[in-house]
Design a protein around this motif. Structure first.
Motif, PDB file in Angstrom:
ATOM      1  N   LEU A  75     -22.226 112.247   1.514  1.00 39.55           N
ATOM      2  CA  LEU A  75     -22.674 111.565   2.725  1.00 39.55           C
ATOM      3  C   LEU A  75     -23.509 110.318   2.421  1.00 39.55           C
ATOM      4  O   LEU A  75     -23.561 109.385   3.227  1.00 39.55           O
ATOM      5  CB  LEU A  75     -23.465 112.528   3.610  1.00 39.55           C
ATOM      6  CG  LEU A  75     -22.651 113.615   4.316  1.00 39.55           C
ATOM      7  CD1 LEU A  75     -23.573 114.576   5.054  1.00 39.55           C
ATOM      8  CD2 LEU A  75     -21.634 113.006   5.273  1.00 39.55           C
ATOM      9  N   LEU A  76     -24.166 110.290   1.282  1.00 41.27           N
ATOM     10  CA  LEU A  76     -24.958 109.115   0.905  1.00 41.27           C
ATOM     11  C   LEU A  76     -24.079 107.884   0.693  1.00 41.27           C
ATOM     12  O   LEU A  76     -24.566 106.756   0.736  1.00 41.27           O
ATOM     13  CB  LEU A  76     -25.769 109.414  -0.363  1.00 41.27           C
ATOM     14  CG  LEU A  76     -26.872 110.481  -0.207  1.00 41.27           C
ATOM     15  CD1 LEU A  76     -27.493 110.800  -1.552  1.00 41.27           C
ATOM     16  CD2 LEU A  76     -27.937 110.014   0.784  1.00 41.27           C
ATOM     17  N   GLY A  77     -22.798 108.106   0.458  1.00 34.67           N
ATOM     18  CA  GLY A  77     -21.857 106.993   0.285  1.00 34.67           C
ATOM     19  C   GLY A  77     -21.004 106.731   1.509  1.00 34.67           C
ATOM     20  O   GLY A  77     -19.978 106.047   1.422  1.00 34.67           O
ATOM     21  N   THR A  78     -21.426 107.236   2.671  1.00 37.45           N
ATOM     22  CA  THR A  78     -20.634 107.096   3.895  1.00 37.45           C
ATOM     23  C   THR A  78     -20.318 105.643   4.233  1.00 37.45           C
ATOM     24  O   THR A  78     -19.188 105.305   4.610  1.00 37.45           O
ATOM     25  CB  THR A  78     -21.366 107.744   5.092  1.00 37.45           C
ATOM     26  OG1 THR A  78     -21.573 109.125   4.814  1.00 37.45           O
ATOM     27  CG2 THR A  78     -20.564 107.604   6.366  1.00 37.45           C
ATOM     28  N   VAL A  79     -21.300 104.766   4.096  1.00 40.53           N
ATOM     29  CA  VAL A  79     -21.085 103.350   4.425  1.00 40.53           C
ATOM     30  C   VAL A  79     -19.990 102.760   3.553  1.00 40.53           C
ATOM     31  O   VAL A  79     -19.102 102.046   4.038  1.00 40.53           O
ATOM     32  CB  VAL A  79     -22.395 102.554   4.273  1.00 40.53           C
ATOM     33  CG1 VAL A  79     -22.138 101.060   4.465  1.00 40.53           C
ATOM     34  CG2 VAL A  79     -23.433 103.030   5.282  1.00 40.53           C
ATOM     35  N   PHE A  80     -20.017 103.047   2.251  1.00 36.18           N
ATOM     36  CA  PHE A  80     -18.985 102.517   1.348  1.00 36.18           C
ATOM     37  C   PHE A  80     -17.602 103.025   1.746  1.00 36.18           C
ATOM     38  O   PHE A  80     -16.631 102.267   1.791  1.00 36.18           O
ATOM     39  CB  PHE A  80     -19.271 102.918  -0.102  1.00 36.18           C
ATOM     40  CG  PHE A  80     -20.645 102.551  -0.593  1.00 36.18           C
ATOM     41  CD1 PHE A  80     -21.224 101.344  -0.228  1.00 36.18           C
ATOM     42  CD2 PHE A  80     -21.368 103.412  -1.407  1.00 36.18           C
ATOM     43  CE1 PHE A  80     -22.499 100.995  -0.672  1.00 36.18           C
ATOM     44  CE2 PHE A  80     -22.631 103.082  -1.858  1.00 36.18           C
ATOM     45  CZ  PHE A  80     -23.204 101.874  -1.494  1.00 36.18           C
ATOM     46  N   ALA A  81     -17.519 104.326   2.033  1.00 34.76           N
ATOM     47  CA  ALA A  81     -16.226 104.940   2.345  1.00 34.76           C
ATOM     48  C   ALA A  81     -15.644 104.378   3.640  1.00 34.76           C
ATOM     49  O   ALA A  81     -14.464 103.991   3.689  1.00 34.76           O
ATOM     50  CB  ALA A  81     -16.385 106.456   2.449  1.00 34.76           C
ATOM     51  N   LEU A  82     -16.453 104.322   4.700  1.00 34.22           N
ATOM     52  CA  LEU A  82     -15.946 103.880   5.990  1.00 34.22           C
ATOM     53  C   LEU A  82     -15.652 102.388   6.012  1.00 34.22           C
ATOM     54  O   LEU A  82     -14.646 101.947   6.588  1.00 34.22           O
ATOM     55  CB  LEU A  82     -16.937 104.232   7.105  1.00 34.22           C
ATOM     56  CG  LEU A  82     -17.252 105.720   7.305  1.00 34.22           C
ATOM     57  CD1 LEU A  82     -17.960 105.945   8.638  1.00 34.22           C
ATOM     58  CD2 LEU A  82     -15.990 106.567   7.249  1.00 34.22           C
ATOM     59  N   MET A  83     -16.510 101.589   5.396  1.00 36.60           N
ATOM     60  CA  MET A  83     -16.275 100.146   5.358  1.00 36.60           C
ATOM     61  C   MET A  83     -15.008  99.817   4.583  1.00 36.60           C
ATOM     62  O   MET A  83     -14.225  98.944   4.985  1.00 36.60           O
ATOM     63  CB  MET A  83     -17.475  99.429   4.732  1.00 36.60           C
ATOM     64  CG  MET A  83     -18.737  99.459   5.579  1.00 36.60           C
ATOM     65  SD  MET A  83     -18.596  98.541   7.129  1.00 36.60           S
ATOM     66  CE  MET A  83     -18.506  96.854   6.520  1.00 36.60           C
ATOM     67  N   THR A  84     -14.789 100.514   3.479  1.00 36.45           N
ATOM     68  CA  THR A  84     -13.584 100.267   2.678  1.00 36.45           C
ATOM     69  C   THR A  84     -12.327 100.628   3.458  1.00 36.45           C
ATOM     70  O   THR A  84     -11.384  99.836   3.549  1.00 36.45           O
ATOM     71  CB  THR A  84     -13.623 101.094   1.376  1.00 36.45           C
ATOM     72  OG1 THR A  84     -14.764 100.709   0.618  1.00 36.45           O
ATOM     73  CG2 THR A  84     -12.375 100.872   0.549  1.00 36.45           C
ATOM     74  N   THR A  85     -12.308 101.820   4.031  1.00 33.11           N
ATOM     75  CA  THR A  85     -11.124 102.287   4.751  1.00 33.11           C
ATOM     76  C   THR A  85     -10.841 101.423   5.978  1.00 33.11           C
ATOM     77  O   THR A  85      -9.694 101.028   6.225  1.00 33.11           O
ATOM     78  CB  THR A  85     -11.301 103.750   5.189  1.00 33.11           C
ATOM     79  OG1 THR A  85     -11.536 104.554   4.031  1.00 33.11           O
ATOM     80  CG2 THR A  85     -10.070 104.267   5.904  1.00 33.11           C
ATOM     81  N   GLY A  86     -11.875 101.143   6.758  1.00 31.95           N
ATOM     82  CA  GLY A  86     -11.682 100.379   7.986  1.00 31.95           C
ATOM     83  C   GLY A  86     -11.315  98.928   7.742  1.00 31.95           C
ATOM     84  O   GLY A  86     -10.349  98.411   8.319  1.00 31.95           O
TER      85      GLY A  86
END
Length: 452
Positions: free
Chosen positions: A144-155
């Protein structure tokens, strides 16, 4: 400005569909592969492998539920941007991209904070038992600490693909996948971090992909790039409305899996429930190898539909849909054959326990009986989303979820918990038939092509 990889105005439609679909499909396949590598390593941790795998399986729906927010913006904004590009309104396309960037940055930050605060409750709601909770908690806390990286990359990757840079979009995923594959054994085994190591490797890999995507979209290489513009609520509302259909699909897919896990625990009991949950984790890993690349085909080509809708070229939309459907059916047909003939080769990656292997092989064969109709369902629902027909896409998706929910709660109660795997083929076959009927009735009118 970088030369376009694909020209939506003049390229042959079959070649255009293939050039967009194949990199998107491959990117999703690679993404699934490194998710499976995570689970493969975890399943082979000495002494705790099966229980740790069940714990990470509980995290799976949470991870994918978070991804729904990325698609809310990515799939919501990319078709709108494609329509503007088809109209040659590049300034309008830039406004959409910039608003989507700020929208996704805000959403991902808020989602990360809320998820961290609620994670213990989420894990228990989503099927964790006393034995598997510790492993699930270790994994999800770091992830969850990497949520921003994951969502920004995918979106934001959707806005690379919709400009015709399918290979560049694919490279962003491959970068993360290769990083994860390399880092997994280092953190899990060499540094003896176990489940925590798998999560940390995933976060660092997502960071690498995030930096790649941001560098590209802020550069002068794409025709439409991110610029610092003011927020326009009209654009945000349009993006949210269209993206809501695909976000809802992803969200409800996970609600279905969550319900599945909860029902398994309820009817299976403490011991049998954990065993069936481990089997379901492996089955879902196999299904990701189907649904993610299939989604790569049908969402990666949405920009063709949106662009030609904006350019008022209905004949090219029809040609595109035919080629997209052909690719979807060919892919699901191949995966159906693999699932029925050699599922044991996949299962043995995760566990060598004979009872687990026997039960999971049988489950995969049952779970995948409706794969080919699933290709039709994806093509139609994602096609309507690409054409900005959010209402139709949501309705067809919601109908499929209703069928699935009915199966989740009725089949175990009537036929026993081990027959719960029949829920998936039932929810693949019936909705595909209904979606096909709706498509034949409304598609030509939607694209402005008269009958006759």
């Amino acid at each position: 400005m970088m030369k376009l990889e694909n020209n939506f105005d003049t390229d042959n439609m079959r070649g255009l569909v293939w050039r967009l679909a194949f990199p998107s499909m491959l990117a999703q396949f690679v993404s699934v592969f490194y998710s499976i590598v995570d689970r493969m390593y975890i399943g082979n941790i000495e002494g705790i492998g099966e229980l740790a795998l069940a714990g990470v399986g509980v995290c799976g729906p949470i991870v994918t539920l978070l991804t729904a927010f990325a698609f809310l913006v990515g799939i919501g904004g990319a078709p709108l941007m494609s329509i503007k590009m088809g109209q040659k309104h590049m300034k309008g396309a830039e406004r959409i991209l910039s608003n989507c960037f700020f929208m996704l940055l805000t959403i991902s930050t808020v989602v990360m904070i809320i998820s961290l605060l609620l994670k213990n409750h989420l894990l228990m709601w989503f099927g964790a038992s006393e034995k598997t909770f510790a492993y699930a908690n270790e994994y999800i806390t770091i992830y969850l600490l990497g949520t921003v990286f994951a969502l920004m990359t995918t979106g934001m990757n959707q806005f690379i693909i919709c400009q015709g840079f399918a290979k560049t979009g694919m490279m962003s995923v491959i970068l993360g996948a290769v990083s994860n594959i390399v880092l997994d054994p280092v953190f899990i085994f060499a540094l003896d971090m176990g489940v925590k190591g798998a999560a940390l490797a995933t976060v660092l890999s997502q960071l690498a992909s995030f930096l790649f995507v941001m560098c590209f979209l802020f550069s002068s290489r794409p025709p439409v790039r991110i610029r610092l513009m003011g927020i326009q609520w009209k654009i945000i509302r349009k993006v949210a409305l269209l993206g809501f259909s695909y976000g809802l699909i992803i969200a409800f897919d996970n609600v279905m899996i969550i319900s599945l896990n909860a029902v398994i625990q309820r009817y299976g009991g403490p011991e049998r429930g954990d065993m069936l949950l481990t089997c379901m984790t492996i089955v879902q890993s196999f299904m990701l190898m189907v649904t993610m690349p299939l989604g790569g085909i049908t969402t990666g080509t949405q920009t063709i539909l949106g662009y030609n809708l904006g350019a008022k070229r209905p004949e090219r939309i029809v040609k595109a849909e035919k080629n997209i459907l052909f690719l979807a059916l060919a892919f699901t047909g191949i995966m159906f054959i693999i699932a029925q003939l050699i599922p044991h080769l996949f299962v043995c990656i995760f566990t060598r326990d004979e009872e687990y292997v026997r039960l999971t092989v049988q489950a995969i064969r049952i779970y995948t009986l409706g794969l080919i109709p699933l290709g039709v369902q994806y093509t139609i629902v994602d096609g309507f989303t690409g054409l900005s027909a959010a209402g139709t896409a949501i309705s067809l998706s919601a109908f499929r979820k209703m069928i699935f929910f009915g199966g989740v709660f009725l089949i175990p109660a009537v036929f026993g918990v081990e027959n719960i795997f029949f829920t998936e083929p039932v929810s693949d076959i019936i909705p595909a038939a209904v979606s096909s009927a709706v498509f034949l009735m409304v598609f030509r009118k939607k694209i402005g092509l008269q009958k006759g």
